[in-house]
Motif scaffolding. Structure first.
Motif, mmCIF file in Angstrom:
data_model
loop_
_atom_site.group_PDB
_atom_site.id
_atom_site.type_symbol
_atom_site.label_atom_id
_atom_site.label_comp_id
_atom_site.label_asym_id
_atom_site.label_seq_id
_atom_site.Cartn_x
_atom_site.Cartn_y
_atom_site.Cartn_z
ATOM 1 N N ILE A 1 -38.951 7.069 -35.160
ATOM 2 C CA ILE A 1 -38.478 7.981 -34.111
ATOM 3 C C ILE A 1 -38.219 7.219 -32.812
ATOM 4 N N ASN A 2 -39.105 6.285 -32.498
ATOM 5 C CA ASN A 2 -38.975 5.526 -31.250
ATOM 6 C C ASN A 2 -37.849 4.494 -31.302
ATOM 7 N N ASN A 3 -37.606 3.933 -32.505
ATOM 8 C CA ASN A 3 -36.630 2.839 -32.598
ATOM 9 C C ASN A 3 -35.893 2.851 -33.942
ATOM 10 N N PRO A 4 -34.994 3.839 -34.151
ATOM 11 C CA PRO A 4 -34.253 3.892 -35.425
ATOM 12 C C PRO A 4 -33.133 2.849 -35.468
ATOM 13 N N THR A 5 -32.745 2.454 -36.682
ATOM 14 C CA THR A 5 -31.585 1.577 -36.849
ATOM 15 C C THR A 5 -30.294 2.375 -36.667
ATOM 16 N N GLU A 6 -30.271 3.614 -37.208
ATOM 17 C CA GLU A 6 -29.118 4.505 -37.074
ATOM 18 C C GLU A 6 -29.612 5.918 -36.773
ATOM 19 N N LYS A 7 -28.805 6.669 -36.008
ATOM 20 C CA LYS A 7 -29.165 8.040 -35.657
ATOM 21 C C LYS A 7 -27.953 8.952 -35.873
ATOM 22 N N TYR A 8 -28.174 10.089 -36.551
ATOM 23 C CA TYR A 8 -27.110 11.054 -36.801
ATOM 24 C C TYR A 8 -27.569 12.434 -36.338
ATOM 25 N N ILE A 9 -26.724 13.122 -35.572
ATOM 26 C CA ILE A 9 -27.073 14.424 -35.018
ATOM 27 C C ILE A 9 -25.950 15.417 -35.303
ATOM 28 N N SER A 10 -26.315 16.648 -35.665
ATOM 29 C CA SER A 10 -25.329 17.700 -35.938
ATOM 30 C C SER A 10 -25.791 19.005 -35.308
ATOM 31 N N ASN A 11 -24.870 19.678 -34.576
ATOM 32 C CA ASN A 11 -25.160 21.012 -34.031
ATOM 33 C C ASN A 11 -24.917 22.046 -35.123
ATOM 34 N N TYR A 12 -25.789 22.050 -36.090
ATOM 35 C CA TYR A 12 -25.612 22.897 -37.266
ATOM 36 C C TYR A 12 -25.911 24.355 -36.908
ATOM 37 N N GLY A 13 -24.963 25.237 -37.208
ATOM 38 C CA GLY A 13 -25.163 26.656 -36.968
ATOM 39 C C GLY A 13 -25.265 27.026 -35.506
ATOM 40 N N VAL B 1 -31.198 16.433 -37.228
ATOM 41 C CA VAL B 1 -31.298 15.013 -36.888
ATOM 42 C C VAL B 1 -31.666 14.203 -38.124
ATOM 43 N N GLU B 2 -30.988 13.073 -38.282
ATOM 44 C CA GLU B 2 -31.353 12.080 -39.302
ATOM 45 C C GLU B 2 -31.544 10.737 -38.621
ATOM 46 N N LEU B 3 -32.699 10.143 -38.823
ATOM 47 C CA LEU B 3 -32.996 8.829 -38.273
ATOM 48 C C LEU B 3 -33.206 7.857 -39.429
ATOM 49 N N LEU B 4 -32.421 6.772 -39.448
ATOM 50 C CA LEU B 4 -32.534 5.771 -40.509
ATOM 51 C C LEU B 4 -33.123 4.487 -39.933
ATOM 52 N N LYS B 5 -34.049 3.934 -40.651
ATOM 53 C CA LYS B 5 -34.623 2.643 -40.266
ATOM 54 C C LYS B 5 -34.533 1.688 -41.447
ATOM 55 N N GLU B 6 -33.810 0.590 -41.258
ATOM 56 C CA GLU B 6 -33.676 -0.415 -42.316
ATOM 57 C C GLU B 6 -34.878 -1.353 -42.316
ATOM 58 N N TYR B 7 -35.389 -1.612 -43.519
ATOM 59 C CA TYR B 7 -36.470 -2.579 -43.689
ATOM 60 C C TYR B 7 -36.070 -3.689 -44.659
ATOM 61 N N GLY B 8 -34.774 -3.715 -44.995
ATOM 62 C CA GLY B 8 -34.250 -4.740 -45.893
ATOM 63 C C GLY B 8 -32.750 -4.594 -45.986
ATOM 64 N N ASP B 9 -32.149 -5.247 -46.957
ATOM 65 C CA ASP B 9 -30.699 -5.215 -47.141
ATOM 66 C C ASP B 9 -30.257 -3.822 -47.609
ATOM 67 N N THR B 10 -29.850 -2.974 -46.667
ATOM 68 C CA THR B 10 -29.374 -1.598 -46.908
ATOM 69 C C THR B 10 -30.418 -0.693 -47.568
ATOM 70 N N PHE B 11 -31.704 -0.958 -47.343
ATOM 71 C CA PHE B 11 -32.718 -0.012 -47.803
ATOM 72 C C PHE B 11 -33.762 0.201 -46.714
ATOM 73 N N GLY B 12 -34.401 1.366 -46.774
ATOM 74 C CA GLY B 12 -35.395 1.689 -45.761
ATOM 75 C C GLY B 12 -35.877 3.117 -45.900
ATOM 76 N N ILE B 13 -36.033 3.813 -44.750
ATOM 77 C CA ILE B 13 -36.585 5.167 -44.734
ATOM 78 C C ILE B 13 -35.718 6.066 -43.853
#
Length: 286
Positions: free
Chosen positions: A23-35, A41-53
């Motif tokens: 939450i404090n330091n994501p690799t990528e952040k995606y936000i949508s005003n859904y409805g 909100v989607e927060l992606l954090k990479e911990y390797g070559d195109t994989f993570g949480i």
């Protein structure tokens, strides 16, 4: 979590610490005003070559994030051609699953949708098309086994049969009754031959590959496929080793991500992988 190098991170406190860091330091952040009244909100954090949480949730009126799910992911690199897809909403966890039929084999496949915000951002009156799907399977247990011994004649015959069957499937989708009857006859003959062979041969010497639903979860499968390529990567946080396997399974391609500690045997090109996997996928929109 083990498949992306977090085998030892099963304690609730450890997961909470990782989530807070994402939450404090994501690799990528995606936000949508859904409805209009919800901010997804989607927060992606990479911990390797195109994989993570992926940490997925909503922002409340105070801009505090309410977390719905924490998902291990691997971005697939092998595209699949598709005809049409159905996206199914699972309201109990705010998750989305995608259902489609593989064009070449007619096999129905269900997978967990990775890029939910991309999907939610499509307006109802907007024309959007799914160009392809990139599948990846996260494995919790797997084994490297020997390939089926085939000469060039066997391979040529197999390729001709696959092309013949794919052509019939295409005709059957367009409403060709004769093609549908031929497919039914072929399925009956294959089933009969399978019964005869299982009396004298081991299952893994008959079937080169399979993709079978496993357990109660829609996206969980038992997979057997041939390894076309592989890499070994390291989780930057835990230093655990992860195998990335490029598989061909029933004439379609997908990547498998498995922790080195969970894999029995050493992968190499031409060998086969057999394992229990959770299938995720990325929808690529036009």
């Amino acid at each position: 979590m083990s498949a992306v190098g977090f085998k030892d991170y099963v304690e609730n406190k450890k997961i909470k610490d990782i989530v807070q860091k994402i939450i404090n330091n994501p690799t990528e952040k995606y936000i949508s005003n859904y409805g209009k009244d919800k901010i997804k909100v989607e927060l992606l954090k990479e911990y390797g070559d195109t994989f993570g949480i992926i940490v997925r949730g909503e922002l409340d009126e105070n801009e505090e994030m309410k977390i719905f799910s924490v998902i291990p992911y691997k971005k697939g690199k092998l595209p699949m051609d598709i005809d049409e897809v159905d996206v199914i909403y699972s309201d109990n966890k705010d998750d989305y699953y995608v259902y489609f039929e593989d064009i070449k084999t007619g096999n129905p496949i269900t997978f967990y949708l990775q890029n939910v915000v991309d999907y939610l951002d499509i307006d109802e009156d907007e024309e959007a098309y799914v160009e392809n799907i990139r599948l990846v399977a996260l494995s919790t247990e797997g084994t490297v086994i020997l390939p089926i011994n085939k000469d060039q004649v066997d391979k040529n015959l197999e390729q001709e049969e696959e092309e013949w069957r794919a052509n019939l499937l295409e005709l059957a989708r367009d409403g060709d009754e004769e093609a549908l009857q031929l497919l039914e006859i072929d399925a009956e003959q294959s089933a009969e031959l399978f019964k005869v062979r299982t009396k004298h041969e081991d299952l893994l010497t008959i079937l080169e590959g399979f993709f079978i639903p496993y357990g109660l979860n829609d996206a969980e499968y038992s997979i057997l496929g041939t390894i076309e390529d592989f890499k070994i990567k390291t989780n930057s946080l835990t230093k655990e080793k992860v195998y990335i396997l490029d598989l061909i399974c029933l004439n379609f391609k997908l990547q498998v991500c498995v922790n080195k500690k969970d894999l029995v045997g050493v992968p190499s090109k031409g060998m086969r992988f057999k394992g229990i996997c959770y299938v995720e996928g990325y929808l690529e929109f036009s």
